[in-house]
Design an enzyme around this catalytic site. Structure first.
Site, PDB file in Angstrom:
ATOM      1  N   ASP A 200     -10.209  -1.226   6.546  1.00 32.91           N
ATOM      2  CA  ASP A 200     -10.639  -0.249   7.336  1.00 32.91           C
ATOM      3  C   ASP A 200     -11.431  -0.993   8.663  1.00 32.91           C
ATOM      4  O   ASP A 200     -12.142  -1.527   8.174  1.00 32.91           O
ATOM      5  CB  ASP A 200     -11.800   0.841   6.656  1.00 32.91           C
TER       6      ASP A 200
ATOM      7  N   ARG B 259      -5.008   1.780  -5.116  1.00 30.28           N
ATOM      8  CA  ARG B 259      -4.186   1.070  -4.013  1.00 30.28           C
ATOM      9  C   ARG B 259      -4.211  -0.358  -4.265  1.00 30.28           C
ATOM     10  O   ARG B 259      -5.130  -0.747  -4.849  1.00 30.28           O
ATOM     11  CB  ARG B 259      -4.860   1.624  -2.600  1.00 30.28           C
TER      12      ARG B 259
ATOM     13  N   ARG C  62       0.804  -1.161  -0.106  1.00 30.74           N
ATOM     14  CA  ARG C  62       0.022  -0.105  -0.086  1.00 30.74           C
ATOM     15  C   ARG C  62       0.858   1.157  -0.125  1.00 30.74           C
ATOM     16  O   ARG C  62       1.831   1.391   0.828  1.00 30.74           O
ATOM     17  CB  ARG C  62      -0.958  -0.058   1.280  1.00 30.74           C
TER      18      ARG C  62
ATOM     19  N   ASP D 177      -6.681  -1.724   0.959  1.00 30.40           N
ATOM     20  CA  ASP D 177      -7.077  -0.732   1.838  1.00 30.40           C
ATOM     21  C   ASP D 177      -8.021  -1.371   3.014  1.00 30.40           C
ATOM     22  O   ASP D 177      -8.796  -2.261   2.537  1.00 30.40           O
ATOM     23  CB  ASP D 177      -8.096   0.161   1.396  1.00 30.40           C
TER      24      ASP D 177
END
Length: 182
Positions: free
Chosen positions: A105, A100, A91, A103
């Protein structure tokens, strides 16, 4: 109990996305790396969804999914592990909401709230993002988890922008990744 964990388990929900390289393989590798951690176990994964980019739109489409994990880590420690997996998978952060390799989260963790410079729980924009809510709706058990199920489904019912999300592939992460003990 390790020095970096608590004795109690928490269930956490993570959004995963990728739009560079072998997107599917990268997402599966992220799950494998998380599951290999002594204090993290991947419990459930959503299907994979191909989604249009949001924010910075001049980039390839994403593959998105969600995962439920069980962990003894604190939310801050889990976030650190997520960032480590992102770094290990290449990343690079040069354009906000840009392309990217991966990712990750942290969306929600046992109904806990955080509002710090490094972590906001629940994730402040998850209710606005169909690319998060649709995969999350695959794996949140009905009627459980401090209202998360109700939140996800009520947010989806009023959200515009679901047209940009297409089921790409049903994911059986454990079968795709090889044998793992629970």
């Amino acid at each position: 109990m390790t020095a970096h964990s608590t004795s109690e388990y928490s269930e956490a929900y993570i959004a995963l996305g990728a739009n560079l390289g072998d997107r599917e393989q990268t997402l599966l590798e992220a799950l494998t790396l998380l599951d290999a951690h002594l204090d993290i176990e991947v419990l459930r994964c959503s299907s994979l969804y191909e989604t249009e980019p949001v924010g910075y739109v001049d980039q390839p489409s994403f593959l998105n999914m969600a995962a439920a994990v069980q962990t003894r880590l604190t939310p801050e420690q889990l976030l650190t592990e997520l960032l480590d997996v992102e770094n290990r998978l290449g990343r690079v952060r040069d354009i906000r909401w840009g392309p990217r390799t991966v990712d990750l989260d942290l969306l929600w963790m046992n109904g806990q709230s955080r509002d710090t410079e490094v972590l906001q729980l629940p994730h402040p924009r998850m209710g606005e993002r169909a690319f998060v809510l649709v995969p999350l709706s695959d794996i949140v058990p009905e009627g459980e988890l401090s209202g998360l199920y109700t939140y996800v489904h009520s947010s989806l019912s009023v959200l515009d922008g679901k047209d940009g999300i297409q089921l790409w592939k049903t994911c059986n992460w454990r079968a795709a990744s090889g044998p793992f003990g629970s």
